[in-house]
Design an enzyme around this catalytic site. Structure first.
Site, PDB file in Angstrom:
ATOM      1  N   GLU A  93     -70.890 -33.375  -7.563  1.00 24.36           N
ATOM      2  CA  GLU A  93     -70.692 -34.575  -8.385  1.00 24.36           C
ATOM      3  C   GLU A  93     -69.661 -34.282  -9.455  1.00 24.36           C
ATOM      4  O   GLU A  93     -69.725 -33.278 -10.152  1.00 24.36           O
ATOM      5  CB  GLU A  93     -72.024 -35.013  -9.010  1.00 24.36           C
ATOM      6  CG  GLU A  93     -71.921 -36.121 -10.052  1.00 24.36           C
ATOM      7  CD  GLU A  93     -71.247 -37.419  -9.551  1.00 24.36           C
ATOM      8  OE1 GLU A  93     -71.573 -37.879  -8.446  1.00 24.36           O
ATOM      9  OE2 GLU A  93     -70.367 -37.932 -10.275  1.00 24.36           O
TER      10      GLU A  93
ATOM     11  N   ALA B 151     -74.352 -38.149  -7.226  1.00 23.37           N
ATOM     12  CA  ALA B 151     -75.167 -38.760  -8.280  1.00 23.37           C
ATOM     13  C   ALA B 151     -75.303 -40.274  -8.071  1.00 23.37           C
ATOM     14  O   ALA B 151     -74.359 -40.895  -7.562  1.00 23.37           O
ATOM     15  CB  ALA B 151     -74.536 -38.488  -9.637  1.00 23.37           C
ATOM     16  N   PRO B 152     -76.433 -40.887  -8.416  1.00 24.31           N
ATOM     17  CA  PRO B 152     -77.603 -40.304  -9.088  1.00 24.31           C
ATOM     18  C   PRO B 152     -78.565 -39.514  -8.204  1.00 24.31           C
ATOM     19  O   PRO B 152     -79.573 -39.012  -8.686  1.00 24.31           O
ATOM     20  CB  PRO B 152     -78.298 -41.546  -9.664  1.00 24.31           C
ATOM     21  CG  PRO B 152     -77.921 -42.651  -8.745  1.00 24.31           C
ATOM     22  CD  PRO B 152     -76.545 -42.348  -8.262  1.00 24.31           C
TER      23      PRO B 152
ATOM     24  N   ASP C 290     -65.003 -31.612  -8.536  1.00 23.60           N
ATOM     25  CA  ASP C 290     -64.337 -32.542  -7.630  1.00 23.60           C
ATOM     26  C   ASP C 290     -64.524 -32.054  -6.189  1.00 23.60           C
ATOM     27  O   ASP C 290     -64.152 -30.918  -5.861  1.00 23.60           O
ATOM     28  CB  ASP C 290     -62.837 -32.572  -7.999  1.00 23.60           C
ATOM     29  CG  ASP C 290     -62.077 -33.657  -7.254  1.00 23.60           C
ATOM     30  OD1 ASP C 290     -62.529 -34.074  -6.168  1.00 23.60           O
ATOM     31  OD2 ASP C 290     -61.021 -34.069  -7.762  1.00 23.60           O
TER      32      ASP C 290
ATOM     33  N   ASP D 275     -70.648 -40.528   0.346  1.00 21.61           N
ATOM     34  CA  ASP D 275     -70.941 -41.865  -0.189  1.00 21.61           C
ATOM     35  C   ASP D 275     -70.088 -42.030  -1.455  1.00 21.61           C
ATOM     36  O   ASP D 275     -70.595 -42.010  -2.568  1.00 21.61           O
ATOM     37  CB  ASP D 275     -72.450 -41.908  -0.511  1.00 21.61           C
ATOM     38  CG  ASP D 275     -72.940 -43.272  -0.964  1.00 21.61           C
ATOM     39  OD1 ASP D 275     -72.421 -44.280  -0.485  1.00 21.61           O
ATOM     40  OD2 ASP D 275     -73.854 -43.309  -1.816  1.00 21.61           O
TER      41      ASP D 275
ATOM     42  N   CYS E 270     -70.547 -36.685  -2.859  1.00 22.73           N
ATOM     43  CA  CYS E 270     -70.452 -37.539  -4.058  1.00 22.73           C
ATOM     44  C   CYS E 270     -71.872 -37.987  -4.368  1.00 22.73           C
ATOM     45  O   CYS E 270     -72.279 -39.068  -3.967  1.00 22.73           O
ATOM     46  CB  CYS E 270     -69.553 -38.740  -3.759  1.00 22.73           C
ATOM     47  SG  CYS E 270     -67.842 -38.313  -3.409  1.00 22.73           S
TER      48      CYS E 270
ATOM     49  N   CYS F  73     -71.115 -49.195  -0.464  1.00 25.50           N
ATOM     50  CA  CYS F  73     -71.857 -50.439  -0.712  1.00 25.50           C
ATOM     51  C   CYS F  73     -70.835 -51.539  -0.996  1.00 25.50           C
ATOM     52  O   CYS F  73     -70.963 -52.313  -1.925  1.00 25.50           O
ATOM     53  CB  CYS F  73     -72.892 -50.283  -1.822  1.00 25.50           C
ATOM     54  SG  CYS F  73     -72.241 -49.698  -3.378  1.00 25.50           S
TER      55      CYS F  73
END
Ligand code: SAM
Length: 298
Positions: free
Chosen positions: A115, A93-94, A142, A162, A91, A224
């Site tokens: 992404e 991006a960015p 996906d 992430d 996963c 996060c």
């Protein structure tokens, strides 16, 4: 206390993009105008005084250094991919962690950066271009549709996962809670819980998918978020499956004091950073296969 406005006195961090510049040169150049020192834990990370604004610094605009916090920089470092490996960023991006992987691998080997979101793929490609990395293949789609048994993934030895999360460990999201319209009424609590449950179900699904790639020896799961449901609970729920594939939890950055919440045996392996004390609230879990001979942590 969680929703306290973070002190503005926290240090600033930059990660040296060692594909473009070595750490000592960056130290010398940034040191001309700033107090700067090396971080004692994350390789290639430099610490600057709280008020430093480097947005328009030439080293930032030309991709020699990336403005990336310490917690975020710990994720790719925890995965610790070796030069020459094939690595999947599920996963991506960015792409801050993707290009960190490329730097850690010294540009050798291959990184597949997956992404889902079209607009974010554009940002990912910009980050990759700025970094100068030439061994990153962007996969727009996906991650759950990446078939682990497809020959194109047969050599993938490490996965950085992430996934989308509530973002509750970052300042901007925490500040949202201070807005009067978000005052914690019952209805908004329910919506909040529903959203977290949905995110956790997705995170669990992608983590199980990551663990199922046949040649993978190392998987890092990071968020996060400060919520147990997206962190310890997700990890705990996949442990039986992980064990059936030969994975165990390893300890990223054993010298880091703040570990996971004590909700299952093995929580000490998990790593947390605190949104106030450490500037950002991150969570990192590292799964390794027992036969991973390249790494010493046991
Ligand atoms: N690792 C990135 C970095 O450090 O720059 C940040 C990743 S962000 C937390 C999560 C990303 O996952 C978002 O860009 C989102 O669009 C993407 N994403 C969400 N679901 C996905 C899926 N099923 N497959 C691939 N990417 C997905």
């Amino acid at each position: 206390d969680l929703y306290r406005i973070p002190e503005i006195s926290k240090p600033r961090y930059v990660r040296v993009n060692t594909l473009k510049m070595d750490v000592d040169s960056a130290l010398l150049e940034l040191g001309q105008q700033n107090m700067v020192k090396k971080d004692n834990m994350v390789p290639d990370l430099l610490i600057l005084p709280p008020s430093t604004d480097l947005h328009n610094h030439p080293l930032v605009t030309n991709g020699s250094v990336f403005m990336q916090g310490k917690a975020s920089s710990m994720v790719a470092a925890a995965l610790d991919p070796k030069p020459g490996w094939e690595v999947l960023d599920a996963c991506s991006a960015p792409g801050n962690k993707t290009v960190h992987l490329a730097a850690l691998m010294r540009g050798k080997g291959k990184i597949i950066a997956c992404e889902l979101n079209k607009e974010r793929v554009i940002r990912l490609k910009e980050t990759i271009k700025l970094s100068g990395a030439s061994n990153i293949e962007v996969l727009h789609g996906d991650f759950l549709n990446c078939n682990p048994n497809d020959p194109s993934f047969s050599k993938v030895r490490a996965i950085l996962l992430d996934p989308s999360c509530s973002g509750s460990g970052t300042a901007s999201v925490r500040l949202d809670h201070l807005l009067p319209s978000n005052a914690a009424g019952h209805a908004s609590d329910v919506t909040h819980t529903e959203r977290l449950n949905k995110l956790a179900a997705f995170q669990r699904k992608v983590l199980m998918h990551a663990l199922s790639f046949p040649a993978v020896e190392r998987v890092v799961y990071s968020t996060c978020s400060i919520h147990q449901i997206e962190n310890e609970d997700v990890v705990k729920s996949v442990l039986p499956l992980a064990a059936s594939y030969g994975f165990q939890l390893a300890t990223p950055f054993p010298q880091w004091q703040r570990r996971g919440l004590p909700v299952f045996e093995g929580f000490q392996h998990l790593l947390r950073t605190d949104p106030v004390e450490d500037g950002e609230g991150f969570f990192i879990a590292l799964f390794t296969k027992r036969d991973d001979k390249n790494h010493s942590e046991k």
